[in-house]
Design a protein around this motif. Structure first.
Motif: not given
Ligand SMILES: *[C@@H]1O[C@H](CO)[C@@H](O)[C@H](O)[C@H]1NC(C)=O
Length: 206
Positions: A8-29
């Motif tokens: 859903l978040a990706a849909l609302t950010c269509l056209g700004a895929s770089v931003v989408v990628a940055q808003t969901h970085p991966t996380c680990s320990l």
């Protein structure tokens, strides 16, 4: 497996895929979430909103208090006669008075029961409780799939990935496989089988 919120978040950010990628970085320990997306979801992605609800791992989040504290459950019975107390994960905003279960996949009401469906090319359906249990006694009445390659499970899972598992392999209708884990560390030494069950597909078991 990715919860539907990111879609859903990706849909609302269509056209700004770089931003989408940055808003969901991966996380680990070893790589905690950044302050602007502080919550590490069960699937190892950083975000806000639903990312901070059930499954949010405080160890991998920006800070130990980034995840929203989940409500503690009270003694009760949660009927599974229909889907009225089940809400899709894309619509759950964290109010546990409104729903007992958060669903990923497609739960269906059928003959006064709830079926966890597994449509073709899907990973099946998961229901996660909207409340947490600190200690106590929990029981489910269920039947299991009899299909080869399908695993039915009832799991107690903490946000830091402690687990107590009951799993039924589709072709083994007389065995429940159990195990427990500490903080996601795979250790199969605690495995135990409950054997000689009567047919877990045909009959209800508690
Ligand atoms: C449980 O049963 C499964 C299937 O029969 C078997 O592969 C597994 O080794 C058993 N585990 C234990 C701990 O006995």
């Amino acid at each position: 497996m990715v919860p539907s919120i990111p879609a859903l978040a990706a849909l609302t950010c269509l056209g700004a895929s770089v931003v989408v990628a940055q808003t969901h970085p991966t996380c680990s320990l070893t790589q905690k979430c950044p302050e602007e997306a502080p919550c590490c979801s069960q699937y190892g992605q950083c975000g806000t909103g639903a990312y901070c609800l059930g499954g949010c791992d405080p160890r991998m989040s920006f800070s130990l208090d980034a995840c929203v504290p989940a409500p503690v459950c009270q003694d009760r019975t949660m009927p599974m006669t229909d889907t009225s107390r089940i809400v899709d994960v894309s619509k759950y905003l964290g109010d546990s008075s409104k729903a007992d279960w958060v669903a990923q996949g497609i739960p269906l009401a059928y003959n006064d029961n709830v079926i966890l469906t597994m449509p073709p090319n899907s990973v099946g359906t998961v229901l996660a409780s909207t409340v947490y249990m600190w200690y106590g006694n929990v029981k489910a009445r269920m039947k299991t799939s009899k299909d080869a390659g399908v695993v039915t499970a009832f799991i107690l899972l903490s946000d830091v990935k402690d687990e107590i598992d009951y799993e039924w392999v589709g072709t083994e209708l007389d065995i429940a496989q159990t195990n427990f884990y500490f903080q996601g560390i795979p250790n199969y030494m605690h495995a135990g089988n409950i054997t000689k069950l009567s047919n877990t597909n045909a009959e209800w078991h508690d």
